[in-house]
Design an enzyme around this catalytic site. Sequence first.
Site, PDB file in Angstrom:
ATOM      1  N   GLU A  38      -2.936 -32.692  61.029  1.00  0.00           N
ATOM      2  CA  GLU A  38      -1.729 -32.370  61.795  1.00  0.00           C
ATOM      3  C   GLU A  38      -0.739 -33.529  61.711  1.00  0.00           C
ATOM      4  OE1 GLU A  38      -2.592 -31.325  65.867  1.00  0.00           O
ATOM      5  OE2 GLU A  38      -0.499 -30.780  66.258  1.00  0.00           O
ATOM      6  N   ASN A  60      -0.903 -21.080  66.912  1.00  0.00           N
ATOM      7  CA  ASN A  60      -1.949 -22.020  67.320  1.00  0.00           C
ATOM      8  C   ASN A  60      -1.995 -22.085  68.842  1.00  0.00           C
ATOM      9  OD1 ASN A  60      -3.717 -24.583  66.929  1.00  0.00           O
ATOM     10  ND2 ASN A  60      -2.101 -25.277  68.302  1.00  0.00           N
ATOM     11  N   GLU A  61      -3.168 -21.895  69.390  1.00  0.00           N
ATOM     12  CA  GLU A  61      -3.343 -21.980  70.853  1.00  0.00           C
ATOM     13  C   GLU A  61      -2.156 -21.324  71.560  1.00  0.00           C
ATOM     14  OE1 GLU A  61      -4.572 -25.917  72.151  1.00  0.00           O
ATOM     15  OE2 GLU A  61      -6.367 -25.807  70.912  1.00  0.00           O
ATOM     16  N   TYR A 109     -13.567 -28.501  71.724  1.00  0.00           N
ATOM     17  CA  TYR A 109     -13.784 -29.941  71.559  1.00  0.00           C
ATOM     18  C   TYR A 109     -14.949 -30.399  72.427  1.00  0.00           C
ATOM     19  CZ  TYR A 109      -9.426 -30.410  68.979  1.00  0.00           C
ATOM     20  OH  TYR A 109      -8.450 -30.316  68.021  1.00  0.00           O
ATOM     21  N   GLU A 115     -10.684 -25.831  65.099  1.00  0.00           N
ATOM     22  CA  GLU A 115     -10.523 -27.147  65.735  1.00  0.00           C
ATOM     23  C   GLU A 115     -11.794 -27.424  66.515  1.00  0.00           C
ATOM     24  OE1 GLU A 115      -6.973 -28.208  67.912  1.00  0.00           O
ATOM     25  OE2 GLU A 115      -5.718 -27.053  66.543  1.00  0.00           O
ATOM     26  N   GLN A 170      -9.790 -34.626  63.514  1.00  0.00           N
ATOM     27  CA  GLN A 170      -8.904 -34.310  62.410  1.00  0.00           C
ATOM     28  C   GLN A 170      -9.247 -35.238  61.259  1.00  0.00           C
ATOM     29  OE1 GLN A 170      -4.736 -34.091  63.335  1.00  0.00           O
ATOM     30  NE2 GLN A 170      -5.040 -32.818  65.160  1.00  0.00           N
TER      31      GLN A 170
HETATM   32  O1  AHR Z   1      -6.109 -31.677  67.657  1.00  0.00           O
HETATM   33  C1  AHR Z   1      -5.215 -32.023  68.657  1.00  0.00           C
HETATM   34  C2  AHR Z   1      -4.664 -30.813  69.399  1.00  0.00           C
HETATM   35  O2  AHR Z   1      -5.680 -30.167  70.077  1.00  0.00           O
HETATM   36  C3  AHR Z   1      -4.048 -29.716  68.551  1.00  0.00           C
HETATM   37  O3  AHR Z   1      -2.748 -29.981  68.191  1.00  0.00           O
HETATM   38  C4  AHR Z   1      -4.106 -28.537  69.466  1.00  0.00           C
HETATM   39  O4  AHR Z   1      -4.191 -27.319  68.779  1.00  0.00           O
HETATM   40  C5  AHR Z   1      -5.320 -28.812  70.324  1.00  0.00           C
HETATM   41  O5  AHR Z   1      -5.063 -28.652  71.661  1.00  0.00           O
END
Ligand code: AHR
Length: 523
Positions: free
Chosen positions: A47, A192-193, A272, A327, A376
């Site tokens: 990103e 995205n999201e 995450y 992600e 990332q």
């Molecule tokens: O990876 C960082 C961020 O985490 C991304 O931009 C977003 O999609 C997520 O919330």
Amino acid sequence: MMRPFLVGIALLSLFAPSATAQKVELSIDASRTGAKVDRNLFGQFAEHLGHGIYEGIWVGPDSSIPNTRGIRNDVVAALKAIKVPNVRWPGGCFADEYHWRKGIGPQRAVTLNPNWGGVIEPNTFGTHEFMDFLDQIGAEAYVSVNVGSGTPQEAAEWLEYMTAAQPTTLAKERAANDHPAPYKVASLGIGNESWDCGGNMTPDYYLSQMKIYSRFVRNFNPAQQDAQQMLKIAVGPGGSEPRWTEWTDTIMKAYQHHTWSWDINGLSMHSYTVVKWPPAFKSEGFGETEYAQILKSTLEMDDLINQHSSIMDKYDPQKKVALIVDEWGSWYAPLPGSNPGFLVQQNSLRDAILAALNLNIFARHGDRVRGANIAQMINVLQAMIMTDKEKMVLTPTYYVYKMYVPFQDSTFVPVTFDAGHYTQDNISLPRVDAIAAKGKDGKLWVEITNVDPNQPAEIELNLTGISPKSAAGETLSAPKVDSVNTFDAPKTVVPKAISSRLQGGNLTLRLEPKSVTVLSVEQ
Ligand code: AHR
């Protein structure tokens, strides 16, 4: 005691000889195969965030750092070695504020990156630079288009610009920008999201937007019409709460009744390992309790996949729509002194083990999970690579990806075992984890993670359906759970060779505490 024909071979061991090895028996019948372990499970995410792109990949053609058309040579060489299948770009939250026209041609607009530190976005790394980078590392494009603040027309024109072979005005503009041949776009992320940074949409609102993008954002590349068609990935859930089960349900219910005029091939999922928001765990200088807490939390990925897969199964029992975990990874407190908007963290042996556990979960769900992108790739969150000006260091997570290369496009082979328990501060975890697969090279590949940071593991491999001759591979461990590689000491956490001779049908392997091991069985 050795049984007849079961002679154990002790492998490389760096742990204290006094440590008591715990026995675990792994049974593998190589003739029983499961789903494909898609190479796209090993995808990356890059990103426009902190030094993920600028400095991490792009230094510009005039830089003193060795580069090819502005892209750093050291980073390209390192990424080639892990055979990155695809890179998701340009975000992330950034994607829903990205306007592609600002990143093409000789004059680039200078904009801001309000999501990530409010810094200047020079747009010097745009479509052509991204495609050049992919070409240099041998990966495919996973492009996320702007649904939040863009329009279907803007996204449709971007795809025409990238993929049209006929001499349209946009294709001619691409040619004038030095790329006459159409680009390939393997996957298209539709937003995205969108439930959060991508526009705070309700599931129904997103669904109606997604259908429009699915209909009009076309790939014109002649090579992608019948074979290698572009995969369309809809925004999916970001957790286990009811708002996300409702989201998955809404999209998949609509998919069940979709008509000829729109389609999706994947549903994205983000998860995450953070324990709780905001991220507060330290990425270095932590102890065994934090090691256990983070690994306990990361194993929730399995429940989350089960939860959303079962909703998908209801509407799509044939599993046509893939779950793409585009992600995932550890998200810790920013390193002291770093810009908190740049999401800079260290990467330790704990992250290597975390990566292995998640890759194994994805492989076990290979019939539904056919893509994943760790967050990332460079300098951000659970990165493969860290750079500082001309310096570069490969992280423990990088080495896990390197060791897992043989699993790309392999065929899953079930492993049965009793993992036992490792307990720290009332946190109980499976002591070992393992997967096996038949590689494209015809070999049986086995991965074994010893989660226990204190005890070695004595592994007995009971193999049937194969006549093994030998086994060899690599093992990754380090002195401490928070051992890291730094620019000054880059080899603290690096794989070491292990090999064994086989006698009879079985192998025994003595694995170091807190280790990740991948080996192939030759027959
Ligand atoms: O990876 C960082 C961020 O985490 C991304 O931009 C977003 O999609 C997520 O919330």
